[in-house]
Motif scaffolding. Sequence first.
Motif, PDB file in Angstrom:
ATOM      1  N   LYS A   1      23.703  37.140  20.280  1.00 14.44           N
ATOM      2  CA  LYS A   1      23.637  37.616  21.668  1.00 14.44           C
ATOM      3  C   LYS A   1      22.400  37.108  22.406  1.00 14.44           C
ATOM      4  N   GLU A   2      21.430  36.563  21.652  1.00 15.62           N
ATOM      5  CA  GLU A   2      20.217  36.033  22.279  1.00 15.62           C
ATOM      6  C   GLU A   2      20.314  34.546  22.596  1.00 15.62           C
ATOM      7  N   LEU A   3      21.379  33.918  22.147  1.00 17.05           N
ATOM      8  CA  LEU A   3      21.542  32.478  22.357  1.00 17.05           C
ATOM      9  C   LEU A   3      22.179  32.204  23.707  1.00 17.05           C
TER      10      LEU A   3
ATOM     11  N   GLN B   1      12.258  28.709  12.307  1.00 15.78           N
ATOM     12  CA  GLN B   1      13.140  29.543  13.113  1.00 15.78           C
ATOM     13  C   GLN B   1      14.482  29.683  12.418  1.00 15.78           C
ATOM     14  N   LYS B   2      15.192  30.738  12.742  1.00 15.10           N
ATOM     15  CA  LYS B   2      16.514  30.920  12.151  1.00 15.10           C
ATOM     16  C   LYS B   2      17.423  31.667  13.124  1.00 15.10           C
ATOM     17  N   TRP B   3      18.707  31.372  13.001  1.00  9.84           N
ATOM     18  CA  TRP B   3      19.740  32.082  13.735  1.00  9.84           C
ATOM     19  C   TRP B   3      20.479  32.985  12.762  1.00  9.84           C
ATOM     20  N   VAL B   4      20.644  34.237  13.108  1.00 12.38           N
ATOM     21  CA  VAL B   4      21.413  35.193  12.319  1.00 12.38           C
ATOM     22  C   VAL B   4      22.599  35.615  13.172  1.00 12.38           C
ATOM     23  N   CYS B   5      23.754  35.034  12.895  1.00 12.64           N
ATOM     24  CA  CYS B   5      24.909  35.183  13.786  1.00 12.64           C
ATOM     25  C   CYS B   5      26.005  36.023  13.139  1.00 12.64           C
ATOM     26  N   GLU B   6      26.375  37.080  13.826  1.00 11.20           N
ATOM     27  CA  GLU B   6      27.396  37.991  13.321  1.00 11.20           C
ATOM     28  C   GLU B   6      28.790  37.514  13.723  1.00 11.20           C
ATOM     29  N   PHE B   7      29.705  37.548  12.752  1.00  8.12           N
ATOM     30  CA  PHE B   7      31.115  37.236  12.998  1.00  8.12           C
ATOM     31  C   PHE B   7      31.937  38.489  12.697  1.00  8.12           C
ATOM     32  N   ILE B   8      32.873  38.798  13.560  1.00  4.20           N
ATOM     33  CA  ILE B   8      33.827  39.878  13.324  1.00  4.20           C
ATOM     34  C   ILE B   8      35.218  39.295  13.503  1.00  4.20           C
TER      35      ILE B   8
ATOM     36  N   LYS C   1      25.295  23.909  17.702  1.00  2.00           N
ATOM     37  CA  LYS C   1      24.963  24.057  19.121  1.00  2.00           C
ATOM     38  C   LYS C   1      25.703  25.256  19.698  1.00  2.00           C
ATOM     39  N   ALA C   2      25.013  26.009  20.536  1.00  2.00           N
ATOM     40  CA  ALA C   2      25.648  27.102  21.262  1.00  2.00           C
ATOM     41  C   ALA C   2      26.398  26.524  22.460  1.00  2.00           C
ATOM     42  N   VAL C   3      27.692  26.865  22.559  1.00  5.45           N
ATOM     43  CA  VAL C   3      28.523  26.347  23.652  1.00  5.45           C
ATOM     44  C   VAL C   3      29.161  27.528  24.381  1.00  5.45           C
ATOM     45  N   PRO C   4      29.565  27.335  25.619  1.00  2.00           N
ATOM     46  CA  PRO C   4      30.157  28.455  26.375  1.00  2.00           C
ATOM     47  C   PRO C   4      31.422  28.981  25.698  1.00  2.00           C
TER      48      PRO C   4
ATOM     49  N   ASN D   1      36.680  32.267  26.629  1.00  6.87           N
ATOM     50  CA  ASN D   1      37.020  33.443  27.420  1.00  6.87           C
ATOM     51  C   ASN D   1      35.812  33.840  28.271  1.00  6.87           C
ATOM     52  N   PRO D   2      35.904  33.763  29.580  1.00  6.21           N
ATOM     53  CA  PRO D   2      34.749  34.062  30.438  1.00  6.21           C
ATOM     54  C   PRO D   2      34.263  35.505  30.332  1.00  6.21           C
ATOM     55  N   GLU D   3      35.099  36.385  29.766  1.00  4.06           N
ATOM     56  CA  GLU D   3      34.703  37.779  29.615  1.00  4.06           C
ATOM     57  C   GLU D   3      33.830  38.010  28.385  1.00  4.06           C
ATOM     58  N   GLU D   4      33.759  37.025  27.501  1.00  5.40           N
ATOM     59  CA  GLU D   4      32.912  37.154  26.319  1.00  5.40           C
ATOM     60  C   GLU D   4      31.443  37.174  26.726  1.00  5.40           C
ATOM     61  N   LYS D   5      30.674  38.030  26.061  1.00  2.00           N
ATOM     62  CA  LYS D   5      29.259  38.175  26.394  1.00  2.00           C
ATOM     63  C   LYS D   5      28.360  37.293  25.541  1.00  2.00           C
ATOM     64  N   THR D   6      28.937  36.616  24.547  1.00  2.00           N
ATOM     65  CA  THR D   6      28.146  35.734  23.690  1.00  2.00           C
ATOM     66  C   THR D   6      28.735  34.336  23.692  1.00  2.00           C
ATOM     67  N   VAL D   7      27.952  33.373  23.249  1.00  2.00           N
ATOM     68  CA  VAL D   7      28.396  31.980  23.187  1.00  2.00           C
ATOM     69  C   VAL D   7      29.230  31.749  21.933  1.00  2.00           C
ATOM     70  N   ASN D   8      29.889  30.609  21.874  1.00  2.00           N
ATOM     71  CA  ASN D   8      30.522  30.135  20.649  1.00  2.00           C
ATOM     72  C   ASN D   8      29.560  29.200  19.921  1.00  2.00           C
ATOM     73  N   LEU D   9      29.850  28.911  18.668  1.00  2.00           N
ATOM     74  CA  LEU D   9      29.006  28.023  17.866  1.00  2.00           C
ATOM     75  C   LEU D   9      29.803  26.792  17.452  1.00  2.00           C
ATOM     76  N   GLN D  10      29.303  25.621  17.817  1.00  2.00           N
ATOM     77  CA  GLN D  10      29.968  24.358  17.485  1.00  2.00           C
ATOM     78  C   GLN D  10      29.101  23.571  16.511  1.00  2.00           C
ATOM     79  N   VAL D  11      29.684  23.191  15.380  1.00  2.00           N
ATOM     80  CA  VAL D  11      28.977  22.384  14.385  1.00  2.00           C
ATOM     81  C   VAL D  11      29.020  20.923  14.837  1.00  2.00           C
ATOM     82  N   LEU D  12      27.841  20.328  14.986  1.00  2.00           N
ATOM     83  CA  LEU D  12      27.745  18.934  15.421  1.00  2.00           C
ATOM     84  C   LEU D  12      27.622  17.973  14.255  1.00  2.00           C
TER      85      LEU D  12
END
Length: 224
Positions: free
Chosen positions: A21-23, A62-69, A130-133, A136-147
């Motif tokens: 949620k911070e990305l 630095q590290k990203w701790v990303c929750e998936f549900i 990389k964090a990508v939009p 769904n515009p209603e989502e409050k968090t970004v998606n994660l794309q592996v480059l």
Amino acid sequence: MLDFGITAQEKMEDYTTRSLKELTSGDEISGEIVVGEFKTVPMGKREVAEFYVVITDHEQRQKWVCEFITPYSPETDNIYGENGGLFYTFMDSLNHVINHTPLNWQENYSVNFTRFRNRVNEYVSLVTVKAVPAVNPEEKTVNLQVLDAQVNTQSEKPSMVSIYDVAQKDPIVLMAYTHLRNKGERRTVKNIRFELKALLDDGKITDNAYQTALEELKIVKDSV
């Protein structure tokens, strides 16, 4: 607390930690990847799987701790990702960089969680994400794309293990193993395969789970 798969966390106290949620779109990180264990949590009339993917850049501290549900099927240990969602985008782009599949390769993703976690933690060492939009515009968090991803072709796991070892990691093999034990029958590879086929024919497991279990049994040293 969920197991993030990270030991000696006291050495990382001074790392900058960011949650999903911070990305913001455009953020990027390169580092070690670890898929943590999952737990099931109630959501309405069903249960969903909750797990974390942790990416750690030791050089930049630095590290990203990303929750998936994700939706979860206890019968098969499968988790699901719908097209455009967080897990779908992550899984689809990971497949793209590792297996050279096209993006948006499948309509939806359904994967065995235990196998997914083991494969990533065992064979994928470094990733660039990389964090990508969100689609769904209603989502409050970004998606994660592996480059990009660095894959280890050699596993540290012994080439031959026991049926018991595999059963502890694969819930479908464990189901067949337990059935045979309760019936007092020998737990051999041949008997496990017969039991898996019976479970498939009875509709207790899916064909995908059946094929995954057969694949896991290929590394087994046949023993009781």
